[in-house]
Design a protein around this motif. Structure first.
Motif, PDB file in Angstrom:
ATOM      1  N   GLY A   1       0.806  -1.212   0.000  1.00 29.75           N
ATOM      2  CA  GLY A   1       0.000   0.000   0.000  1.00 29.75           C
ATOM      3  C   GLY A   1       0.840   1.263   0.000  1.00 29.75           C
ATOM      4  N   GLY A   2       2.173   1.125  -0.009  1.00 32.23           N
ATOM      5  CA  GLY A   2       3.033   2.313  -0.079  1.00 32.23           C
ATOM      6  C   GLY A   2       2.769   3.285   1.056  1.00 32.23           C
ATOM      7  N   SER A   3       2.736   2.801   2.265  1.00 29.18           N
ATOM      8  CA  SER A   3       2.377   3.607   3.433  1.00 29.18           C
ATOM      9  C   SER A   3       3.354   4.739   3.721  1.00 29.18           C
ATOM     10  N   GLY A   4       4.456   4.791   3.015  1.00 23.48           N
ATOM     11  CA  GLY A   4       5.437   5.830   3.277  1.00 23.48           C
ATOM     12  C   GLY A   4       6.343   5.502   4.447  1.00 23.48           C
ATOM     13  N   GLY A   5       6.188   4.301   5.015  1.00 18.61           N
ATOM     14  CA  GLY A   5       7.040   3.868   6.114  1.00 18.61           C
ATOM     15  C   GLY A   5       8.423   3.518   5.602  1.00 18.61           C
ATOM     16  N   PRO A   6       9.279   3.046   6.491  1.00 21.11           N
ATOM     17  CA  PRO A   6      10.651   2.727   6.075  1.00 21.11           C
ATOM     18  C   PRO A   6      10.686   1.573   5.078  1.00 21.11           C
ATOM     19  N   LYS A   7      11.618   1.650   4.154  1.00 23.31           N
ATOM     20  CA  LYS A   7      11.857   0.575   3.204  1.00 23.31           C
ATOM     21  C   LYS A   7      12.998  -0.269   3.738  1.00 23.31           C
ATOM     22  N   ILE A   8      12.841  -1.579   3.663  1.00 22.41           N
ATOM     23  CA  ILE A   8      13.879  -2.488   4.142  1.00 22.41           C
ATOM     24  C   ILE A   8      14.839  -2.766   2.996  1.00 22.41           C
ATOM     25  N   SER A   9      16.104  -2.446   3.175  1.00 21.47           N
ATOM     26  CA  SER A   9      17.117  -2.692   2.159  1.00 21.47           C
ATOM     27  C   SER A   9      17.426  -4.186   2.099  1.00 21.47           C
ATOM     28  N   LEU A  10      17.611  -4.681   0.881  1.00 21.52           N
ATOM     29  CA  LEU A  10      17.988  -6.076   0.681  1.00 21.52           C
ATOM     30  C   LEU A  10      19.392  -6.209   0.113  1.00 21.52           C
ATOM     31  N   SER A  11      19.994  -5.081  -0.257  1.00 24.89           N
ATOM     32  CA  SER A  11      21.327  -5.112  -0.861  1.00 24.89           C
ATOM     33  C   SER A  11      22.019  -3.775  -0.643  1.00 24.89           C
ATOM     34  N   ALA A  12      23.318  -3.768  -0.851  1.00 24.00           N
ATOM     35  CA  ALA A  12      24.123  -2.539  -0.751  1.00 24.00           C
ATOM     36  C   ALA A  12      23.840  -1.787   0.551  1.00 24.00           C
ATOM     37  N   PHE A  13      23.954  -2.472   1.670  1.00 18.45           N
ATOM     38  CA  PHE A  13      23.650  -1.901   2.977  1.00 18.45           C
ATOM     39  C   PHE A  13      24.606  -0.749   3.292  1.00 18.45           C
ATOM     40  N   GLU A  14      24.025   0.426   3.481  1.00 17.99           N
ATOM     41  CA  GLU A  14      24.806   1.628   3.761  1.00 17.99           C
ATOM     42  C   GLU A  14      24.219   2.344   4.969  1.00 17.99           C
ATOM     43  N   GLU A  15      24.972   3.289   5.520  1.00 20.03           N
ATOM     44  CA  GLU A  15      24.463   4.091   6.625  1.00 20.03           C
ATOM     45  C   GLU A  15      23.161   4.754   6.198  1.00 20.03           C
ATOM     46  N   GLY A  16      22.178   4.709   7.079  1.00 23.13           N
ATOM     47  CA  GLY A  16      20.866   5.289   6.805  1.00 23.13           C
ATOM     48  C   GLY A  16      19.861   4.281   6.281  1.00 23.13           C
ATOM     49  N   ASP A  17      20.325   3.138   5.780  1.00 27.73           N
ATOM     50  CA  ASP A  17      19.422   2.098   5.290  1.00 27.73           C
ATOM     51  C   ASP A  17      18.772   1.368   6.465  1.00 27.73           C
ATOM     52  N   VAL A  18      17.577   0.846   6.216  1.00 27.86           N
ATOM     53  CA  VAL A  18      16.892   0.000   7.191  1.00 27.86           C
ATOM     54  C   VAL A  18      17.160  -1.440   6.795  1.00 27.86           C
ATOM     55  N   ALA A  19      17.563  -2.253   7.757  1.00 34.74           N
ATOM     56  CA  ALA A  19      17.896  -3.656   7.483  1.00 34.74           C
ATOM     57  C   ALA A  19      17.166  -4.570   8.463  1.00 34.74           C
ATOM     58  N   LEU A  20      16.860  -5.760   7.975  1.00 35.76           N
ATOM     59  CA  LEU A  20      16.256  -6.808   8.785  1.00 35.76           C
ATOM     60  C   LEU A  20      17.346  -7.830   9.084  1.00 35.76           C
ATOM     61  N   PHE A  21      17.736  -7.926  10.349  1.00 36.51           N
ATOM     62  CA  PHE A  21      18.765  -8.873  10.772  1.00 36.51           C
ATOM     63  C   PHE A  21      18.091 -10.090  11.393  1.00 36.51           C
ATOM     64  N   MET A  22      18.520 -11.268  10.950  1.00 36.29           N
ATOM     65  CA  MET A  22      17.935 -12.530  11.410  1.00 36.29           C
ATOM     66  C   MET A  22      19.012 -13.351  12.121  1.00 36.29           C
ATOM     67  N   PRO A  23      18.628 -14.085  13.198  1.00 37.55           N
ATOM     68  CA  PRO A  23      19.621 -14.921  13.884  1.00 37.55           C
ATOM     69  C   PRO A  23      20.071 -16.071  12.985  1.00 37.55           C
ATOM     70  N   LEU A  24      21.332 -16.438  13.111  1.00 39.31           N
ATOM     71  CA  LEU A  24      21.901 -17.514  12.286  1.00 39.31           C
ATOM     72  C   LEU A  24      21.716 -18.891  12.911  1.00 39.31           C
ATOM     73  N   GLY A  25      21.120 -18.972  14.077  1.00 41.84           N
ATOM     74  CA  GLY A  25      20.903 -20.261  14.726  1.00 41.84           C
ATOM     75  C   GLY A  25      21.824 -20.437  15.918  1.00 41.84           C
ATOM     76  N   LYS A  26      21.517 -21.416  16.707  1.00 42.13           N
ATOM     77  CA  LYS A  26      22.249 -21.640  17.961  1.00 42.13           C
ATOM     78  C   LYS A  26      23.695 -22.053  17.747  1.00 42.13           C
ATOM     79  N   GLN A  27      24.029 -22.594  16.578  1.00 40.66           N
ATOM     80  CA  GLN A  27      25.400 -23.041  16.329  1.00 40.66           C
ATOM     81  C   GLN A  27      26.331 -21.878  15.976  1.00 40.66           C
ATOM     82  N   ARG A  28      25.787 -20.719  15.614  1.00 40.00           N
ATOM     83  CA  ARG A  28      26.619 -19.569  15.246  1.00 40.00           C
ATOM     84  C   ARG A  28      26.560 -18.525  16.345  1.00 40.00           C
ATOM     85  N   VAL A  29      27.613 -18.516  17.191  1.00 38.44           N
ATOM     86  CA  VAL A  29      27.698 -17.567  18.289  1.00 38.44           C
ATOM     87  C   VAL A  29      29.083 -16.923  18.296  1.00 38.44           C
TER      88      VAL A  29
END
Length: 120
Positions: A14-42
């Motif tokens: 619906g293009g609510s004008g909210g933040p856009k989540i970056s999927l590539s070329a992560f730079e300062e100011g971008d919004v990113a979704l970080f996901m846990p890698l699982g219990k084996q990666r600490v």
């Protein structure tokens, strides 16, 4: 390092004008979704590692101090994902220790991102 990927992002239906989540070329100011890698990666302190959800732009990890901020803000949500604005990014080349921690080959480039939670 790797050649830049085309910039890709997702926004709310619906293009609510909210933040856009970056999927590539992560730079300062971008919004990113970080996901846990699982219990084996600490990290060395036993904290879970989180990587940015991406398309053709791998090896962007959430820094441990940022993860602590997300956990403090909302631990139940942060255990599943962290949605935040990138405020810093440090490029590194994997050492043997990094290889063990992140599961990447020595000599491979990777990035550690500092992010802050988005306001609710």
């Amino acid at each position: 390092f790797l050649p830049p990927a085309p910039r890709l992002s997702l926004e709310a239906k619906g293009g609510s004008g909210g933040p856009k989540i970056s999927l590539s070329a992560f730079e300062e100011g971008d919004v990113a979704l970080f996901m846990p890698l699982g219990k084996q990666r600490v990290d060395a302190e036993g904290r879970a590692l989180y990587m940015a959800f991406n398309m053709e732009c791998p090896r962007h990890y959430l820094d441990s101090e940022s993860l602590a901020s997300f956990m403090e803000a909302d631990q139940s949500k942060a255990e599943s994902y962290c949605l935040g604005k990138i405020v810093g990014k440090e490029g590194k080349v994997a050492s043997d220790d990094d290889s063990d921690t992140y599961g990447i080959s020595p000599g491979e480039p990777f990035w550690v991102c500092t992010a802050v939670p988005l306001p609710s």
